[in-house]
Motif scaffolding. Sequence first.
Motif, short mmCIF file in Angstrom:
data_model
loop_
_atom_site.label_atom_id
_atom_site.label_comp_id
_atom_site.label_asym_id
_atom_site.label_seq_id
_atom_site.Cartn_x
_atom_site.Cartn_y
_atom_site.Cartn_z
N ARG A 70 -5.24 -3.25 -9.88
CA ARG A 70 -3.99 -3.64 -10.54
C ARG A 70 -3.41 -4.84 -9.80
O ARG A 70 -3.27 -4.81 -8.58
N ALA A 71 -3.05 -5.86 -10.55
CA ALA A 71 -2.44 -7.04 -9.94
C ALA A 71 -0.99 -6.73 -9.54
O ALA A 71 -0.29 -6.00 -10.23
N VAL A 72 -0.58 -7.33 -8.43
CA VAL A 72 0.77 -7.15 -7.91
C VAL A 72 1.35 -8.52 -7.60
O VAL A 72 0.67 -9.37 -7.02
N ARG A 73 2.61 -8.75 -7.96
CA ARG A 73 3.27 -10.02 -7.68
C ARG A 73 4.37 -9.90 -6.62
O ARG A 73 4.68 -10.86 -5.93
N SER A 74 5.00 -8.74 -6.53
CA SER A 74 6.13 -8.58 -5.63
C SER A 74 6.30 -7.11 -5.28
O SER A 74 5.60 -6.25 -5.80
N GLY A 75 7.27 -6.85 -4.41
CA GLY A 75 7.60 -5.48 -4.05
C GLY A 75 6.95 -5.05 -2.75
O GLY A 75 6.43 -5.86 -1.98
N ARG A 76 6.99 -3.77 -2.53
CA ARG A 76 6.43 -3.18 -1.32
C ARG A 76 5.13 -2.46 -1.65
O ARG A 76 5.07 -1.65 -2.57
N LEU A 77 4.09 -2.78 -0.88
CA LEU A 77 2.82 -2.09 -1.00
C LEU A 77 2.78 -0.98 0.04
O LEU A 77 3.22 -1.17 1.18
N GLU A 79 -12.01 5.75 3.99
CA GLU A 79 -11.64 5.35 2.63
C GLU A 79 -10.15 5.05 2.60
O GLU A 79 -9.36 5.78 3.20
N GLY A 80 -9.79 3.96 1.93
CA GLY A 80 -8.39 3.57 1.88
C GLY A 80 -7.93 3.25 0.47
O GLY A 80 -8.74 3.04 -0.43
N SER A 81 -6.61 3.23 0.33
CA SER A 81 -6.01 2.87 -0.96
C SER A 81 -4.72 2.11 -0.73
O SER A 81 -4.06 2.28 0.29
N VAL A 82 -4.39 1.26 -1.70
CA VAL A 82 -3.14 0.50 -1.68
C VAL A 82 -2.44 0.79 -3.00
O VAL A 82 -3.05 0.70 -4.07
N ARG A 83 -1.15 1.12 -2.92
CA ARG A 83 -0.36 1.45 -4.10
C ARG A 83 0.90 0.57 -4.16
O ARG A 83 1.39 0.13 -3.13
N ASP A 84 1.40 0.35 -5.37
CA ASP A 84 2.63 -0.42 -5.53
C ASP A 84 3.84 0.51 -5.38
O ASP A 84 3.68 1.71 -5.11
N GLU A 85 5.03 -0.04 -5.58
CA GLU A 85 6.27 0.75 -5.40
C GLU A 85 6.37 1.92 -6.37
O GLU A 85 7.05 2.90 -6.08
N GLN A 86 5.73 1.81 -7.51
CA GLN A 86 5.74 2.89 -8.50
C GLN A 86 4.65 3.93 -8.24
O GLN A 86 4.48 4.86 -9.01
N GLY A 87 3.88 3.74 -7.16
CA GLY A 87 2.82 4.68 -6.82
C GLY A 87 1.52 4.43 -7.56
O GLY A 87 0.59 5.23 -7.46
N ARG A 88 1.45 3.32 -8.29
CA ARG A 88 0.23 3.01 -9.05
C ARG A 88 -0.83 2.43 -8.11
O ARG A 88 -0.54 1.60 -7.25
N LEU A 89 -2.05 2.87 -8.31
CA LEU A 89 -3.17 2.43 -7.48
C LEU A 89 -3.50 0.97 -7.77
O LEU A 89 -3.74 0.58 -8.91
N CYS A 90 -3.48 0.13 -6.73
CA CYS A 90 -3.74 -1.30 -6.86
C CYS A 90 -5.12 -1.67 -6.33
O CYS A 90 -5.76 -2.59 -6.84
N ALA A 91 -5.57 -0.99 -5.28
CA ALA A 91 -6.87 -1.28 -4.68
C ALA A 91 -7.37 -0.04 -3.95
O ALA A 91 -6.58 0.76 -3.44
N THR A 92 -8.69 0.10 -3.93
CA THR A 92 -9.33 1.15 -3.13
C THR A 92 -10.45 0.50 -2.34
O THR A 92 -10.98 -0.54 -2.74
#
Length: 153
Positions: free
Chosen positions: A93-100, A117-130
């Motif tokens: 998921r692409a991210v433009r701003s906010g807190r990861l 194994e790692g994951s990155v999520r946006d402020e809404q908790g949506r998965l952006c990268a694994t």
Amino acid sequence: MAEGDPEDFAAAFNAASIDGWVSAMGLRLVRATGDGVEAELDVGPQHRQAYGIVHGGVHAGIIETLASVGAALHALPEGRSVVGLENHTSFLRAVRSGRLRAEARPLDRGRRTQVWEGSVRDEQGRLCATGRVRLLVLEPDAVLAGQRAGAPG
């Protein structure tokens, strides 16, 4: 994990500023143990590529950093250090701003290698990268790039 837990090295790592990439990116560790690492990052202009979204290298770097910190914390009590061998990161998921917010957990911690194994999520908790990172566990006397591993460089 309780707040102020002596096994949590996040505050010490943040205060030490020993990792130039972490400092440049503004990555803050929230929790750091040999069993898991969590961090957050406020997206700024230095994280964006030409299309205005967070660069994939930032996601990959976050995942590798968290895996490396956790793997090192697991290896250090035996006098060992770790170095990354592979990083496979998928961008979801692409991210433009906010807190990861990111986390990494061990999948396998062997004597010679570890896999995290790692994951990155946006402020809404949506998965952006694994991602999955494989690390080599180095013996105390190992030499890395002409210096004893773990020595400041």
